[in-house]
Design a protein around this motif. Structure first.
Motif, PDB file in Angstrom:
ATOM      1  N   GLU A  33      14.709  -5.969   0.993  1.00 35.44           N
ATOM      2  CA  GLU A  33      14.774  -4.687   0.286  1.00 35.44           C
ATOM      3  C   GLU A  33      15.918  -4.683  -0.734  1.00 35.44           C
ATOM      4  N   ALA A  34      17.088  -5.146  -0.309  1.00 33.92           N
ATOM      5  CA  ALA A  34      18.247  -5.188  -1.210  1.00 33.92           C
ATOM      6  C   ALA A  34      18.006  -6.135  -2.383  1.00 33.92           C
ATOM      7  N   ALA A  35      17.358  -7.259  -2.117  1.00 34.54           N
ATOM      8  CA  ALA A  35      17.074  -8.222  -3.189  1.00 34.54           C
ATOM      9  C   ALA A  35      16.097  -7.638  -4.200  1.00 34.54           C
ATOM     10  N   VAL A  36      15.070  -6.927  -3.721  1.00 33.79           N
ATOM     11  CA  VAL A  36      14.111  -6.297  -4.628  1.00 33.79           C
ATOM     12  C   VAL A  36      14.817  -5.226  -5.460  1.00 33.79           C
ATOM     13  N   ARG A  37      15.666  -4.438  -4.828  1.00 33.42           N
ATOM     14  CA  ARG A  37      16.410  -3.392  -5.554  1.00 33.42           C
ATOM     15  C   ARG A  37      17.257  -4.018  -6.666  1.00 33.42           C
ATOM     16  N   ALA A  38      17.951  -5.086  -6.345  1.00 34.45           N
ATOM     17  CA  ALA A  38      18.773  -5.755  -7.351  1.00 34.45           C
ATOM     18  C   ALA A  38      17.908  -6.359  -8.453  1.00 34.45           C
ATOM     19  N   ALA A  87      -2.666   8.744  -1.458  1.00 27.21           N
ATOM     20  CA  ALA A  87      -3.290   7.656  -0.707  1.00 27.21           C
ATOM     21  C   ALA A  87      -4.055   8.179   0.496  1.00 27.21           C
ATOM     22  N   GLY A  88      -3.632   9.335   1.023  1.00 25.20           N
ATOM     23  CA  GLY A  88      -4.143   9.811   2.300  1.00 25.20           C
ATOM     24  C   GLY A  88      -3.308   9.230   3.425  1.00 25.20           C
ATOM     25  N   PRO A  89      -3.091   9.971   4.494  1.00 23.09           N
ATOM     26  CA  PRO A  89      -2.259   9.455   5.596  1.00 23.09           C
ATOM     27  C   PRO A  89      -2.855   8.177   6.178  1.00 23.09           C
ATOM     28  N   HIS A  90      -2.065   7.114   6.220  1.00 18.66           N
ATOM     29  CA  HIS A  90      -2.546   5.830   6.715  1.00 18.66           C
ATOM     30  C   HIS A  90      -1.381   5.103   7.388  1.00 18.66           C
ATOM     31  N   GLU A  91      -1.707   4.093   8.156  1.00 16.70           N
ATOM     32  CA  GLU A  91      -0.677   3.423   8.960  1.00 16.70           C
ATOM     33  C   GLU A  91      -0.340   2.041   8.422  1.00 16.70           C
ATOM     34  N   HIS A  92       0.883   1.615   8.753  1.00 17.69           N
ATOM     35  CA  HIS A  92       1.325   0.238   8.568  1.00 17.69           C
ATOM     36  C   HIS A  92       1.871  -0.224   9.912  1.00 17.69           C
ATOM     37  N   SER A  93       1.373  -1.355  10.367  1.00 13.34           N
ATOM     38  CA  SER A  93       1.801  -1.868  11.673  1.00 13.34           C
ATOM     39  C   SER A  93       2.692  -3.095  11.555  1.00 13.34           C
ATOM     40  N   ASP A  94       2.851  -3.629  10.342  1.00 13.42           N
ATOM     41  CA  ASP A  94       3.766  -4.736  10.101  1.00 13.42           C
ATOM     42  C   ASP A  94       4.818  -4.241   9.115  1.00 13.42           C
ATOM     43  N   TRP A  95       5.797  -5.077   8.810  1.00 12.64           N
ATOM     44  CA  TRP A  95       6.849  -4.668   7.888  1.00 12.64           C
ATOM     45  C   TRP A  95       6.328  -4.612   6.464  1.00 12.64           C
ATOM     46  N   THR A  96       6.923  -3.756   5.656  1.00  6.60           N
ATOM     47  CA  THR A  96       6.659  -3.708   4.222  1.00  6.60           C
ATOM     48  C   THR A  96       7.956  -3.374   3.489  1.00  6.60           C
ATOM     49  N   VAL A  97       8.034  -3.788   2.239  1.00  8.12           N
ATOM     50  CA  VAL A  97       9.067  -3.324   1.313  1.00  8.12           C
ATOM     51  C   VAL A  97       8.325  -2.750   0.112  1.00  8.12           C
ATOM     52  N   THR A  98       8.669  -1.523  -0.264  1.00 11.04           N
ATOM     53  CA  THR A  98       7.966  -0.810  -1.330  1.00 11.04           C
ATOM     54  C   THR A  98       8.969  -0.247  -2.319  1.00 11.04           C
ATOM     55  N   ALA A  99       8.638  -0.323  -3.602  1.00  9.78           N
ATOM     56  CA  ALA A  99       9.502   0.209  -4.654  1.00  9.78           C
ATOM     57  C   ALA A  99       8.680   1.053  -5.608  1.00  9.78           C
ATOM     58  N   VAL A 100       9.272   2.124  -6.111  1.00  9.15           N
ATOM     59  CA  VAL A 100       8.668   2.861  -7.225  1.00  9.15           C
ATOM     60  C   VAL A 100       9.018   2.085  -8.492  1.00  9.15           C
ATOM     61  N   PHE A 101       8.018   1.490  -9.085  1.00 10.21           N
ATOM     62  CA  PHE A 101       8.208   0.615 -10.243  1.00 10.21           C
ATOM     63  C   PHE A 101       8.256   1.416 -11.543  1.00 10.21           C
ATOM     64  N   HIS A 102       7.483   2.485 -11.598  1.00 11.15           N
ATOM     65  CA  HIS A 102       7.423   3.307 -12.810  1.00 11.15           C
ATOM     66  C   HIS A 102       7.115   4.748 -12.434  1.00 11.15           C
ATOM     67  N   GLY A 132      12.815   2.780  -9.459  1.00  9.80           N
ATOM     68  CA  GLY A 132      13.958   2.009  -8.978  1.00  9.80           C
ATOM     69  C   GLY A 132      14.274   2.237  -7.524  1.00  9.80           C
ATOM     70  N   ARG A 133      13.707   3.276  -6.916  1.00 11.93           N
ATOM     71  CA  ARG A 133      13.944   3.536  -5.494  1.00 11.93           C
ATOM     72  C   ARG A 133      13.159   2.517  -4.660  1.00 11.93           C
ATOM     73  N   VAL A 134      13.822   1.899  -3.706  1.00 14.79           N
ATOM     74  CA  VAL A 134      13.207   0.866  -2.866  1.00 14.79           C
ATOM     75  C   VAL A 134      13.430   1.251  -1.408  1.00 14.79           C
ATOM     76  N   GLY A 135      12.432   1.060  -0.582  1.00 19.84           N
ATOM     77  CA  GLY A 135      12.548   1.334   0.842  1.00 19.84           C
ATOM     78  C   GLY A 135      11.794   0.298   1.646  1.00 19.84           C
ATOM     79  N   HIS A 136      11.861   0.418   2.960  1.00 21.13           N
ATOM     80  CA  HIS A 136      11.150  -0.543   3.806  1.00 21.13           C
ATOM     81  C   HIS A 136      10.586   0.158   5.038  1.00 21.13           C
ATOM     82  N   ILE A 137       9.610  -0.484   5.630  1.00 23.90           N
ATOM     83  CA  ILE A 137       9.056  -0.118   6.936  1.00 23.90           C
ATOM     84  C   ILE A 137       9.259  -1.321   7.836  1.00 23.90           C
TER      85      ILE A 137
END
Length: 355
Positions: A33-38, A87-102, A132-137
């Motif tokens: 997550e930190a690497a993607v943010r940078a 998107a509609g409420p949906h699940e993630h069962s593994d890790w993800t890193v997500t960023a708002v790109f635009h 630029g906001r980045v987060g993770h699950i």
């Protein structure tokens, strides 16, 4: 940062291989997550990611990965959010890193344990994220991202290899949960990436669907142009590539981003596109509408005040027209209406018909 550096980071951190079916420790996901943010804070990584997306997917529907980390199965993909899309409420069962790109997204989250007990969605939190906001699950999560703005948004996603639905398998149906979409195909492992092809229409009834899909591709290209417009001179090559590939509406937007003048004039000859699709003028809720029709299917293209209905009737019957010939409107209104039609792709300047 470059993509190969980000890819190498997974090996340096010791992420498990895809076949090991093991979730990495949260600290490792936070490091990504930190690497993607940078990486997103500079132009190098964003431009490289968009270049791969444009070459490998060329406006295709979102979340198919344009890059997969070898041996680890980590997928990298973009999602595109038209104004108001959720998107509609949906699940993630593994890790993800997500960023708002635009642009921006709002994200609603839901309490996993309480939802599992109640077998209905239990809200937890709502937060807004700017570019630029980045987060993770890390653990199982249910969320619902949406675009609350009037402009298109783009998000960047890094998915763990084993993400998929699990909660309904454990507890049964959950009221309000969106079914998972089919998993998108991975890019072909070849030196020259192939563009994703769409099935050809099989019947006349598919003509409207094909036209709307073509319009969606152009909207994706335009969102990419908007994301590139703030990246300065280094984005010029990608903007030129999108200008060359797009329809007239997309080319006009790319030209603006490149600092060129390219617009419709009152005497520009516009010709109908979308073969097999008829245009129709109608009224609804006190407004005049221009509809695209194919058999029993209809798609509203634009709505105007009732006094402008004669203009829509003229458009519905025209095969070719100049903006200045649209009846009942001032010149600025004629040009604004013509731009909307070109942006939809229903009409294009006559010299642009090869696109």
């Amino acid at each position: 940062m470059k993509l190969d550096e980000l890819t190498a980071l997974f090996g340096q951190l010791g992420f498990p291989r895809a076949e090991e079916r093991e979730r990495p420790p949260r600290d490792l996901v936070r490091a990504v997550e930190a690497a993607v943010r940078a990486g997103l804070s500079d132009d190098e990584l964003p431009l490289e990611l968009l270049a791969l997306e444009i070459e490998r997917r060329d406006g295709a529907p979102d979340l198919a990965p344009f890059h997969v980390v070898p041996e680890l199965g980590v997928r990298v993909a973009f999602a595109y959010w038209r104004p108001g899309r959720a998107a509609g409420p949906h699940e993630h069962s593994d890790w993800t890193v997500t960023a708002v790109f635009h642009n921006a997204l709002d994200v609603a989250t839901f309490d996993w344990d309480a939802t599992a007990r109640a077998r209905r969605l239990v809200p937890k939190r709502l937060f807004s994220a700017e570019a630029g906001r980045v987060g993770h699950i890390h653990g199982p999560c249910i969320h619902d991202p949406r675009n609350p703005t009037a402009r298109w948004s783009i998000s960047l996603h890094l998915f763990g290899p084993h993400d998929g639905p699990v909660i309904e398998q454990q507890v049964g149906p959950i009221e309000g949960l969106t079914p998972p979409p089919p998993r998108a195909a991975e890019p072909a492992p070849q030196a020259e990436p192939a563009l994703q092809a769409e099935p050809a229409p099989q019947a006349e009834d598919d003509a409207l669907a094909a036209a709307l899909l073509a319009h969606e591709r152009e909207c994706v290209r335009r969102a990419q142009i908007d994301a590139l417009a703030s990246r300065g001179p280094r984005a010029a090559a990608l903007l030129a590539r999108l200008h060359a590939r797009g329809d007239a509406g997309t080319r006009r937007r790319a030209a603006r981003a490149l600092g060129r003048a390219e617009d419709l004039g009152a005497h520009t000859v516009l010709a109908r596109r979308w073969p097999g699709v008829d245009l129709d003028a109608a009224s609804s809720a006190g407004r005049a509408e221009l509809l695209a029709r194919c058999g029993e299917r209809a798609q509203p293209l634009l709505r105007v005040d009732p006094w402008a209905a004669p203009a829509l009737r003229a458009l519905a019957s025209a095969v070719e027209l100049r903006p200045r010939d649209i009846p009942g409107l001032a010149e600025a209104e004629q040009l604004a209406l013509a731009r909307v039609l070109v942006d939809w792709g229903t009409f294009q300047p006559l010299e642009a018909q090869e696109n």
